[in-house]
Design an enzyme around this catalytic site. Structure first.
Site, PDB file in Angstrom:
ATOM      1  N   GLU A 150      47.291 -26.228 102.819  1.00  0.00           N
ATOM      2  CA  GLU A 150      47.841 -24.982 102.283  1.00  0.00           C
ATOM      3  C   GLU A 150      47.598 -23.945 103.481  1.00  0.00           C
ATOM      4  O   GLU A 150      46.451 -23.738 103.862  1.00  0.00           O
ATOM      5  CB  GLU A 150      47.342 -24.713 101.016  1.00  0.00           C
ATOM      6  CG  GLU A 150      47.573 -25.480  99.775  1.00  0.00           C
ATOM      7  CD  GLU A 150      46.897 -24.913  98.649  1.00  0.00           C
ATOM      8  OE1 GLU A 150      47.046 -23.695  98.313  1.00  0.00           O
ATOM      9  OE2 GLU A 150      46.515 -25.745  97.792  1.00  0.00           O
ATOM     10  N   GLU A 157      39.760 -27.365  96.579  1.00  0.00           N
ATOM     11  CA  GLU A 157      38.838 -26.076  96.494  1.00  0.00           C
ATOM     12  C   GLU A 157      37.845 -26.273  95.450  1.00  0.00           C
ATOM     13  O   GLU A 157      37.556 -25.134  94.794  1.00  0.00           O
ATOM     14  CB  GLU A 157      39.921 -24.905  96.294  1.00  0.00           C
ATOM     15  CG  GLU A 157      40.986 -24.842  97.124  1.00  0.00           C
ATOM     16  CD  GLU A 157      42.098 -23.715  96.760  1.00  0.00           C
ATOM     17  OE1 GLU A 157      42.310 -23.089  95.982  1.00  0.00           O
ATOM     18  OE2 GLU A 157      43.120 -24.051  97.523  1.00  0.00           O
TER      19      GLU A 157
END
Length: 410
Positions: free
Chosen positions: A314, A161
């Site tokens: 995820e 991220e």
């Protein structure tokens, strides 16, 4: 006839006695503290010639795995709740690894070795990207090679991220690319049974303004992120391309992709819109709360054009207990029916891994607790287990060793 998980364990020679409360408590403590197998025990194990990293991609179907809260649940307990040995389990650690970090990862490796599958190791350089040096990269690669020699393949997701503004490694494209390439070089050279994963966050909400690590206006980082050259970092700029380390450094591409709701502010219990999952991956999402169709086609560009296997390291659907709105099972079932779509392998043929985020945690975005889990609430777990897709690939399909010393001497 469907075999039970216990039957499969006996057939695979991995049957273990049932854990009583005291032994289970010790197992959970081991998962939390990172107590590792002793050197004496490890020295008696057969030597594994690791399967090459490129063989970790399933020949067909999609690996299903989980992000576990290791302090609350062992891998064996999760697998029993699921009725399957997950193909992938995710572990997070600071980087470089401290003594405690190393013991924690060792403990995760011990559990993966016992259950089968592969470890997706997420490295978090919380002191900044300059902690990635030749020495720290080599040290990690040699540790990975040791895990591979025990029959545990590892995929390293470095500084995930990175396009967000919430982590210390965020929104620093040049430093990120340099660090990723340095780490990848060490892994590819010294741990051929391990692989790398590049995994930004879904670009909806880009440029993620207001975070503690947002690129400062006028800085070199901001200039690099201004992909359309209009003098400012805005939603019109590419949220992924400035961070691309190059096809030679990246083995897998990935994306964190959750259902947070259908519009800001988040925290309401809302059912996902139909086909949201695929639409977000392909740059076609036009949700109830806004139009993200200006985003790049992540799947087409990085899985298709770059020829890389795609992972969703995820994913889950937001359920905030006590917040009203739709009920837990309705929300989560609507999401897992999208990510378990029988047609998913045909629609996204390079999609090779999906991991459910099996955590309950406080989320700053909503100022409260979110239960992301699918296998904790018994009624939700029963429904989740009953709808696992036929294309799912489990731990038994993950190659560990190309050969072992026992096989060589046979």
């Amino acid at each position: 006839m469907t075999r039970s998980r216990a039957d499969r364990r006996r057939q695979q020679g991995r049957e273990r006695p049932q854990l009583g409360p005291a032994v289970l408590a010790a197992a959970l403590l081991t998962a939390g503290t990172g107590c590792a197998v002793s050197d004496d025990a490890a020295s008696t194990e057969p030597t594994c010639t690791p399967a090459p990293a490129e063989t970790l991609v399933p020949a067909d179907g999609i690996y299903l795995g989980a992000n576990l809260d290791w302090g609350q649940q062992t891998l064996a307990a999760y697998a029993d709740a699921l009725g399957q040995d997950p193909a992938v389990v995710v572990s997070f650690t600071s980087f470089p690894l401290t003594g405690d970090d190393g013991r924690n990862v060792d403990a995760a490796v011990d559990q993966v070795r016992a259950e089968g599958g592969l470890l997706l190791l997420t490295l978090e350089p919380r002191d900044g990207l300059d902690v990635v040096t030749e020495d720290t990269a080599v040290e990690l690669a040699e540790r990975l090679d040791g895990y591979n020699a025990r029959g545990v393949p590892v995929i390293v997701r470095f500084a995930h991220e990175m396009n967000g503004s919430w982590y210390p490694w965020g929104q620093q494209p040049a430093a990120y690319v340099s660090a990723f390439r340095l780490l990848a070089s060490a892994i590819h050279t010294r741990a051929p049974g391990s692989a790398t994963m590049w995994a930004p966050n879904y670009g909806g909400g880009h440029p993620f303004a207001g975070g503690a690590h947002q690129a400062a206006a006028g800085s070199p980082d901001a200039a690099a992120l201004d992909s359309d050259g209009d003098g400012a970092v805005t939603a019109a700029d590419d949220p992924y391309a400035p961070y691309w380390p190059g096809a030679d450094a990246v083995d897998w591409v990935g994306m964190s992709l959750y259902h947070w709701g259908d519009s800001h502010p988040w925290g309401e219990n809302e059912v996902p819109e139909p086909d949201k999952f695929v639409a977000q991956l392909t740059g076609r999402y036009n949700g109830l709360g806004g139009d993200d169709r200006g985003l790049p086609d992540f799947y087409g560009r990085y899985a298709g054009e770059q020829g890389k296997p795609l992972a969703i390291p995820e994913t889950a659907a937001l359920y905030a207990p006590g917040a009203g709105g739709a009920d837990e099972l309705t929300i989560k079932r609507a999401w897992w029916r999208q990510i378990h779509d029988p047609e998913l392998s045909r629609r996204l043929p390079r999609l090779a891994m999906i991991n459910w985020f099996e955590w309950r945690k406080d989320e700053s975005e909503i100022g409260g607790s979110v239960d992301w889990t699918a296998a904790t609430n018994p009624s939700v777990a029963r429904a989740y287990r009953s709808e696992l897709p036929d294309w799912a690939r489990w731990a038994a399909s993950v190659p560990g060793c190309a050969s072992t010393s026992d096989e060589a001497g046979a």
